[in-house]
Design an enzyme around this catalytic site. Structure first.
Site, PDB file in Angstrom:
ATOM      1  N   HIS A 223      24.689  -4.263  42.778  1.00 53.21           N
ATOM      2  CA  HIS A 223      25.208  -3.115  42.024  1.00 53.21           C
ATOM      3  C   HIS A 223      26.451  -2.509  42.663  1.00 53.21           C
ATOM      4  CE1 HIS A 223      21.402  -3.644  39.965  1.00 53.21           C
ATOM      5  NE2 HIS A 223      22.125  -3.281  38.934  1.00 53.21           N
TER       6      HIS A 223
ATOM      7  N   ARG B  15      23.740   2.007  31.952  1.00 57.84           N
ATOM      8  CA  ARG B  15      22.784   2.000  33.076  1.00 57.84           C
ATOM      9  C   ARG B  15      22.517   3.446  33.484  1.00 57.84           C
ATOM     10  NH1 ARG B  15      26.103  -2.709  34.774  1.00 57.84           N
ATOM     11  NH2 ARG B  15      24.718  -4.471  35.183  1.00 57.84           N
TER      12      ARG B  15
ATOM     13  N   ARG C  75      19.950   2.272  28.204  1.00 55.25           N
ATOM     14  CA  ARG C  75      18.819   1.633  28.882  1.00 55.25           C
ATOM     15  C   ARG C  75      18.051   2.705  29.645  1.00 55.25           C
ATOM     16  NH1 ARG C  75      19.774  -3.143  33.122  1.00 55.25           N
ATOM     17  NH2 ARG C  75      20.324  -1.439  34.509  1.00 55.25           N
TER      18      ARG C  75
ATOM     19  N   GLU D 110      15.525 -10.544  31.213  1.00 55.79           N
ATOM     20  CA  GLU D 110      16.029 -10.746  32.580  1.00 55.79           C
ATOM     21  C   GLU D 110      14.933 -11.243  33.514  1.00 55.79           C
ATOM     22  OE1 GLU D 110      17.688  -6.993  33.966  1.00 55.79           O
ATOM     23  OE2 GLU D 110      16.115  -5.864  32.972  1.00 55.79           O
TER      24      GLU D 110
ATOM     25  N   ASN E 125      22.084 -11.215  35.385  1.00 59.73           N
ATOM     26  CA  ASN E 125      22.080 -10.957  36.836  1.00 59.73           C
ATOM     27  C   ASN E 125      20.694 -11.163  37.421  1.00 59.73           C
ATOM     28  OD1 ASN E 125      24.645 -10.135  36.283  1.00 59.73           O
ATOM     29  ND2 ASN E 125      24.168  -7.957  36.302  1.00 59.73           N
ATOM     30  N   ASP E 126      19.715 -10.507  36.797  1.00 57.78           N
ATOM     31  CA  ASP E 126      18.351 -10.685  37.297  1.00 57.78           C
ATOM     32  C   ASP E 126      17.767 -12.021  36.849  1.00 57.78           C
ATOM     33  OD1 ASP E 126      17.543  -8.472  38.950  1.00 57.78           O
ATOM     34  OD2 ASP E 126      17.878  -7.210  37.201  1.00 57.78           O
TER      35      ASP E 126
ATOM     36  N   ARG F  73      20.027 -11.957  44.298  1.00 54.02           N
ATOM     37  CA  ARG F  73      21.343 -11.596  43.769  1.00 54.02           C
ATOM     38  C   ARG F  73      22.141 -10.749  44.750  1.00 54.02           C
ATOM     39  NH1 ARG F  73      20.291  -7.167  38.946  1.00 54.02           N
ATOM     40  NH2 ARG F  73      22.467  -6.642  39.229  1.00 54.02           N
TER      41      ARG F  73
ATOM     42  N   CYS G  85      24.733  -9.174  28.630  1.00 53.08           N
ATOM     43  CA  CYS G  85      25.338  -8.049  29.360  1.00 53.08           C
ATOM     44  C   CYS G  85      25.404  -8.287  30.864  1.00 53.08           C
ATOM     45  CB  CYS G  85      24.583  -6.752  29.073  1.00 53.08           C
ATOM     46  SG  CYS G  85      22.911  -6.764  29.716  1.00 53.08           S
TER      47      CYS G  85
HETATM   48  C1  PEP Z   1      21.063  -7.807  34.568  1.00 60.14           C
HETATM   49  O1  PEP Z   1      20.089  -7.934  35.307  1.00 60.14           O
HETATM   50  O2  PEP Z   1      21.775  -8.762  34.183  1.00 60.14           O
HETATM   51  C2  PEP Z   1      21.475  -6.470  34.127  1.00 60.14           C
HETATM   52  C3  PEP Z   1      22.457  -6.316  33.263  1.00 60.14           C
HETATM   53  O3  PEP Z   1      20.854  -5.399  34.697  1.00 60.14           O
HETATM   54  P1  PEP Z   1      21.263  -4.843  36.144  1.00 60.14           P
HETATM   55  O4  PEP Z   1      22.471  -5.581  36.615  1.00 60.14           O
HETATM   56  O5  PEP Z   1      21.505  -3.385  36.014  1.00 60.14           O
HETATM   57  O6  PEP Z   1      20.044  -5.162  36.957  1.00 60.14           O
HETATM   58 MG    MG Z   2      18.732  -6.264  35.656  1.00 60.38          MG
END
Ligand code: PEP
Ligand code: MG
Length: 585
Positions: A192, A299, A335, A434, A457-458, A468, A505
């Site tokens: 993040h 977020r 979200r 995710e 991402n997750d 990650r 996303c």
């Molecule tokens: C993801 O996991 O791809 C996502 C968009 O959520 P975050 O990056 O906030 O975990």
């Molecule tokens: Mg995520």
């Protein structure tokens, strides 16, 4: 000298290095020998630190009691009891008087001893108190070392930050501070902290080994976050070469401005929806400036992180409304709170877990704290009366979580209706995809949601069992792994066949080099970092769906990540605005 790193947020910058500790945790406990007289003074410092830490704890306890209830507040009661523990006091006293230790070292050693003792006990209650002890030790050390809370480094205008680790909460405070670039020894491409740097448009390199040893504060640096390298104290000829490259990039950026307000359509006429990922209201302004088609991912945890206690329903309503106003008439996908793992809230202590990314977080965490969810849902629902908003549920792992969250939404609606408050009774509810379980169950989930948002991402982290956030070792985290590509293709196919809107996303959507691939895999709606939106639009408007599908088809035949990378890079090299030849100089 040149050192290499991985591009986390692209761009070029130069500036003076500032070495910081941005990990938000203390690494060094001061150690020195003390004589008998000084030892007595050290013990007095200990008593004062306990008293100060207790006052702070009582304040936090009071706030938590008010916002979360008695049960959560009790966590702090335990910590207060531990802080007053006679055994702790005796041990610190002995270490100062008998062993001649300064109080910080004595507290550190005493806490470690007690943690070991508790950790070895059979009773699970006492074993779990080891985590509380760790917290108590940290609080006492914070008071003794005199930096409560740990100060965020405030860099001078024009600095290049060099750090071993970086927290998202620290990057968030650098908005508008003139930080030119960030260099991190560890870090991850979808951490993040990285996502925030990208949305602030700060060039960033991660995985730069030994950066904090090789670079000194005040070194002049060129950070090439296009090719992934840093030059230390460059010669005039190199500076001139980078002047030219920067001018080229600037020209490209100005040309991109012409795309503001232009629809995102491929050369063969396929419309792509391009929304923005946002965290704070400033991101919403940035998204509005580039005329994003709406917010595909809000977020909200960053709204919560900027507070020192849970924002009340009215406050939340105002925050969300300010954001939704920016993008109106475009829609805002809000979200619900996704805290935990690398997004902690300092006023909401979570139990210590060995693997927090796989622990109590996202919807799972909210279901365990229904009051937090309820307050947030009420705020979003109230906004739905006047603004086109949608609810997105994070980290859904299957039907049970989804149904429980939908029941909570139903409860919030019923309560608002009983109070005579207006809201959109048909507010769309979507699930993040995710987790591998959600991906596997997409067909079943499709019957119970209004839309999907694929969080790569997750998803990548859990599909590949690769962190990650990165770490010391080169990571196996790679969105171009063939398993990831296949899953993305399947998700797009199934969601389309079920007639459910779906968008992507995760950060894979925010990289212009991947735009051709993700469109070719079937995505027609992307939600991206506002700072990259025009680059992505440029990439989409200069391709044809037929070519994108050809690329995706070719990639789907490959079974090695390396081959996929070569294929995608070759495709991008043909289309990228700043040519690889320039980068190779
Ligand atoms: C993801 O996991 O791809 C996502 C968009 O959520 P975050 O990056 O906030 O975990
Ligand atoms: Mg995520």
């Amino acid at each position: 000298m040149m050192i290499l790193g991985e591009v986390a947020s692209s761009g070029l910058a130069r500036g003076r290095a500032v070495l910081c500790d941005c990990a938000g945790k203390r690494t060094v406990v001061p150690q020195r020998r003390v004589g008998k007289v000084e030892a007595e003074m050290e013990i007095e410092r200990f008593d004062a630190a306990v008293a100060a830490a207790e006052v702070k704890l009582l304040e936090v306890q009071e706030k938590v009691h008010r916002t979360l209830g008695k049960e959560q507040a009790e966590i702090f009661e335990t910590q207060i009891v531990l802080m007053r523990d006679v055994h702790l006091h005796d041990t610190v006293r002995d270490l100062c008087l008998e062993k001649g230790m300064n109080v910080e070292a004595a507290v550190d050693a005493a806490i470690r001893q007690l943690m070991k003792l508790f950790g070895g006990l059979d009773d699970p209650y006492f074993r779990e108190r080891a985590a509380d002890l760790h917290d108590v030790g940290k609080r006492l050390l914070d008071h003794l070392v005199g930096d409560v809370p740990q100060a965020t480094p405030v860099p001078a205008e024009g600095s290049v930050i060099v750090t071993s680790e970086l927290l998202a909460s620290i990057v968030a405070q650098w908005e508008g501070q003139g930080v030119r670039a960030i260099i991190v020894e560890k870090g991850g491409l979808t951490a993040h902290a990285t996502i925030l740097a990208r949305s602030l448009g700060i060039p960033m390199l991660v995985h730069v080994p030994e950066a904090t040893r090789k670079i000194q504060t005040d070194d002049l640096l060129i950070v090439d976050a296009l090719a992934g390298r840093v030059f230390l104290n460059p010669q005039p000829e190199l500076l001139r070469r980078y002047d030219r490259l920067e001018a080229n990039l600037q020209m490209h950026k100005s040309a991109l401005k012409d795309l503001i307000g232009v629809p995102t359509v491929t050369r063969d006429g396929v419309d792509i929806k391009l929304s923005a990922n946002i965290g704070q209201t400033a991101d919403a302004a940035a998204a509005a400036n580039v005329k994003a088609d709406g917010v595909g991912l809000y977020r909200t945890e960053f709204v919560f992180a900027a507070q020192d206690q849970f924002p009340a329903e009215d406050e939340q309503y105002l925050f969300y409304r300010a954001t939704a106003d920016y993008l109106k008439p475009g829609e805002t996908v809000i979200r619900v709170l996704d805290v935990g793992s690398d997004k902690p809230l300092n006023y909401f202590p979570l139990p210590h877990e060995a693997n927090p990314a796989m622990g109590c977080r996202g919807t799972r965490l909210l279901l365990a704290h229904p009051q937090i969810l309820h307050t947030q849902l009420r705020a979003i629902l109230r906004l739905s009366a006047s603004h086109p908003v949608k609810i997105l549920l994070p980290m859904i792992d299957g039907l049970d979580d989804l149904r429980a969250a939908k029941t909570a939404i139903g409860r919030a609606k019923a309560e608002l209706a009983a109070e005579g408050q207006s809201f959109n009774p048909r507010i769309p509810v979507g699930a993040m995809i995710e987790t591998p379980s959600a991906a596997i169950l997409i067909e079943q989930l499709a019957d119970e949601v209004d839309f999907f948002s694929v969080g790569s991402n997750d998803l990548v982290q859990f599909l590949l069992a690769a962190d990650r956030l990165g770490g010391e070792m080169p990571s196996a985290y790679d969105p171009l792994h063939p398993a990831v590509i296949r899953v993305l293709a399947t998700l797009a196919t199934v969601a389309r066949s079920k007639g459910k809107p779906f968008s992507l996303c995760g950060e894979i959507a925010s990289d212009p080099a991947y735009a051709n691939l993700v469109i070719g895999l079937g995505f027609r709606s992307l939600s991206v970092s506002p700072g990259r939106l025009l680059d992505i639009k440029h990439a989409i408007c200069s391709t044809r769906l037929a070519d994108a599908e050809k690329l995706a088809g070719q990639v789907l035949t490959l079974s090695a990540t390396r081959d996929i990378r070569v294929c995608v890079q070759e495709d991008w090299a043909r289309r990228r605005p700043v040519s690889p030849a320039e980068l190779a100089t």
